[in-house]
Design a protein around this motif. Structure first.
Motif, PDB file in Angstrom:
ATOM      1  N   MET A  87      11.231   5.570   0.360  1.00  0.00           N
ATOM      2  CA  MET A  87      10.551   5.844  -0.900  1.00  0.00           C
ATOM      3  C   MET A  87       9.060   5.997  -0.578  1.00  0.00           C
ATOM      4  O   MET A  87       8.500   5.163   0.135  1.00  0.00           O
ATOM      5  CB  MET A  87      10.737   4.674  -1.878  1.00  0.00           C
ATOM      6  N   VAL A  88       8.427   7.059  -1.093  1.00  0.00           N
ATOM      7  CA  VAL A  88       7.003   7.273  -0.834  1.00  0.00           C
ATOM      8  C   VAL A  88       6.265   7.556  -2.129  1.00  0.00           C
ATOM      9  O   VAL A  88       6.809   8.137  -3.061  1.00  0.00           O
ATOM     10  CB  VAL A  88       6.754   8.430   0.174  1.00  0.00           C
ATOM     11  N   ASP A  89       5.021   7.105  -2.181  1.00  0.00           N
ATOM     12  CA  ASP A  89       4.121   7.390  -3.294  1.00  0.00           C
ATOM     13  C   ASP A  89       2.966   8.201  -2.725  1.00  0.00           C
ATOM     14  O   ASP A  89       2.063   7.651  -2.092  1.00  0.00           O
ATOM     15  CB  ASP A  89       3.616   6.088  -3.909  1.00  0.00           C
ATOM     16  N   PRO A  90       2.995   9.538  -2.900  1.00  0.00           N
ATOM     17  CA  PRO A  90       1.953  10.361  -2.287  1.00  0.00           C
ATOM     18  C   PRO A  90       0.562  10.138  -2.885  1.00  0.00           C
ATOM     19  O   PRO A  90      -0.434  10.506  -2.264  1.00  0.00           O
ATOM     20  CB  PRO A  90       2.431  11.796  -2.530  1.00  0.00           C
ATOM     21  N   THR A 140      -0.826   7.231  -3.378  1.00  0.00           N
ATOM     22  CA  THR A 140      -1.429   6.028  -2.816  1.00  0.00           C
ATOM     23  C   THR A 140      -1.168   6.008  -1.307  1.00  0.00           C
ATOM     24  O   THR A 140      -0.017   5.883  -0.883  1.00  0.00           O
ATOM     25  CB  THR A 140      -0.831   4.756  -3.468  1.00  0.00           C
ATOM     26  N   ALA A 141      -2.228   6.126  -0.549  1.00  0.00           N
ATOM     27  CA  ALA A 141      -2.090   6.180   0.916  1.00  0.00           C
ATOM     28  C   ALA A 141      -1.361   4.942   1.428  1.00  0.00           C
ATOM     29  O   ALA A 141      -1.692   3.813   1.069  1.00  0.00           O
ATOM     30  CB  ALA A 141      -3.464   6.283   1.561  1.00  0.00           C
ATOM     31  N   GLY A 142      -0.331   5.173   2.227  1.00  0.00           N
ATOM     32  CA  GLY A 142       0.395   4.071   2.852  1.00  0.00           C
ATOM     33  C   GLY A 142       1.421   3.389   1.970  1.00  0.00           C
ATOM     34  O   GLY A 142       2.072   2.446   2.407  1.00  0.00           O
ATOM     35  N   ASP A 143       1.577   3.827   0.717  1.00  0.00           N
ATOM     36  CA  ASP A 143       2.545   3.199  -0.183  1.00  0.00           C
ATOM     37  C   ASP A 143       3.937   3.750   0.112  1.00  0.00           C
ATOM     38  O   ASP A 143       4.279   4.853  -0.288  1.00  0.00           O
ATOM     39  CB  ASP A 143       2.159   3.456  -1.639  1.00  0.00           C
ATOM     40  N   MET A 144       4.709   2.956   0.860  1.00  0.00           N
ATOM     41  CA  MET A 144       6.068   3.339   1.238  1.00  0.00           C
ATOM     42  C   MET A 144       6.972   2.127   1.093  1.00  0.00           C
ATOM     43  O   MET A 144       6.520   0.986   1.163  1.00  0.00           O
ATOM     44  CB  MET A 144       6.113   3.841   2.674  1.00  0.00           C
ATOM     45  N   TYR A 145       8.251   2.415   0.907  1.00  0.00           N
ATOM     46  CA  TYR A 145       9.244   1.351   0.756  1.00  0.00           C
ATOM     47  C   TYR A 145      10.557   1.880   1.308  1.00  0.00           C
ATOM     48  O   TYR A 145      10.947   3.005   0.998  1.00  0.00           O
ATOM     49  CB  TYR A 145       9.367   1.001  -0.730  1.00  0.00           C
ATOM     50  N   PHE A 146      11.226   1.086   2.138  1.00  0.00           N
ATOM     51  CA  PHE A 146      12.519   1.503   2.665  1.00  0.00           C
ATOM     52  C   PHE A 146      13.601   0.785   1.871  1.00  0.00           C
ATOM     53  O   PHE A 146      13.743  -0.436   1.951  1.00  0.00           O
ATOM     54  CB  PHE A 146      12.637   1.200   4.158  1.00  0.00           C
ATOM     55  N   ALA A 147      14.352   1.558   1.082  1.00  0.00           N
ATOM     56  CA  ALA A 147      15.385   1.005   0.214  1.00  0.00           C
ATOM     57  C   ALA A 147      16.717   0.978   0.950  1.00  0.00           C
ATOM     58  O   ALA A 147      17.132   1.978   1.532  1.00  0.00           O
ATOM     59  CB  ALA A 147      15.500   1.849  -1.052  1.00  0.00           C
ATOM     60  N   VAL A 148      17.391  -0.176   0.901  1.00  0.00           N
ATOM     61  CA  VAL A 148      18.658  -0.363   1.602  1.00  0.00           C
ATOM     62  C   VAL A 148      19.683  -0.921   0.615  1.00  0.00           C
ATOM     63  O   VAL A 148      19.382  -1.861  -0.122  1.00  0.00           O
ATOM     64  CB  VAL A 148      18.478  -1.347   2.778  1.00  0.00           C
ATOM     65  N   PRO A 149      20.897  -0.362   0.616  1.00  0.00           N
ATOM     66  CA  PRO A 149      21.937  -0.935  -0.236  1.00  0.00           C
ATOM     67  C   PRO A 149      22.431  -2.257   0.353  1.00  0.00           C
ATOM     68  O   PRO A 149      22.403  -2.446   1.566  1.00  0.00           O
ATOM     69  CB  PRO A 149      23.042   0.123  -0.218  1.00  0.00           C
ATOM     70  N   ASP A 150      22.905  -3.165  -0.512  1.00  0.00           N
ATOM     71  CA  ASP A 150      23.401  -4.447  -0.004  1.00  0.00           C
ATOM     72  C   ASP A 150      24.888  -4.393   0.367  1.00  0.00           C
ATOM     73  O   ASP A 150      25.451  -5.372   0.836  1.00  0.00           O
ATOM     74  CB  ASP A 150      23.138  -5.570  -0.997  1.00  0.00           C
TER      75      ASP A 150
END
Length: 185
Positions: free
Chosen positions: A121-124, A126-136
């Motif tokens: 997941m990226v927020d263009p 905001t510099a550096g705003d990223m999140y790696f989403a993983v299913p459980d």
């Protein structure tokens, strides 16, 4: 004396024997057949399917390898085929063509089919705003992009593949905003 026969006769001219006619032509013919199998006639389709209705059921037989483009802001539910032994290897690409205002969903064919893998997941904005989403891998049978945080902005792209019975691999990048959140549900 060797049994090799020279392709050039006593006069210096090439003879019409099979030395030149069969070898290279046979090789070229085989290469052409292989290229046809590899580049032309695999199981995957090259179809780009523009989804503009609220629901769409992907076909296991005719849409393997298809590219589904979401182009209905009000919301879409794409249901992929069930993750059965017969469908292992089925794959597709999903891209967000129109930013959502309603939930954009990629749903497995059965509630027993669970996602594995992960989505960046990226927020263009905001510099550096990223999140790696993983299913459980306990109950995640949908990817729900239901707001800015879950990546419903145009330009996102997912790769989906049935990798085992009841397992669907998801990877790719979704574009979000604000506090990025996990779209697996």
């Amino acid at each position: 004396m060797s049994k090799y026969k020279s392709p050039i006769g006593g006069s210096g001219k090439r003879t019409t024997n099979l030395f030149y006619r069969s070898g290279i032509n046979s090789l070229l013919s085989r290469i052409e057949k292989l290229e046809n199998q590899v580049f032309c006639c695999s199981d995957d389709t090259d179809n780009v399917i523009n989804i503009t209705s609220s629901t769409y059921q992907a076909n296991a037989t005719t849409e393997d390898g298809a590219h589904f483009q979401f182009n209905l802001a009000a919301g879409i539910v794409l249901t992929i085929p069930e993750a059965t032994a017969a469908n292992i290897g089925w794959n597709c690409t999903v891209s967000i063509g129109t930013t959502g205002t309603g939930t954009l969903t990629v749903k497995t064919g059965s509630t027993s089919d669970l996602y594995v893998g992960g989505i960046t997941m990226v927020d263009p904005g905001t510099a550096g705003d990223m999140y790696f989403a993983v299913p459980d891998v306990s109950n995640d049978d949908q990817i729900d992009m239901q707001g800015d945080e879950e990546g419903w902005f145009a330009g996102g792209r997912l790769e989906i593949e049935i990798v085992a019975v009841n397992r669907v691999l998801a990877s790719g990048t979704l574009i979000g905003d604000a506090t990025l959140a996990n779209p697996f549900a």
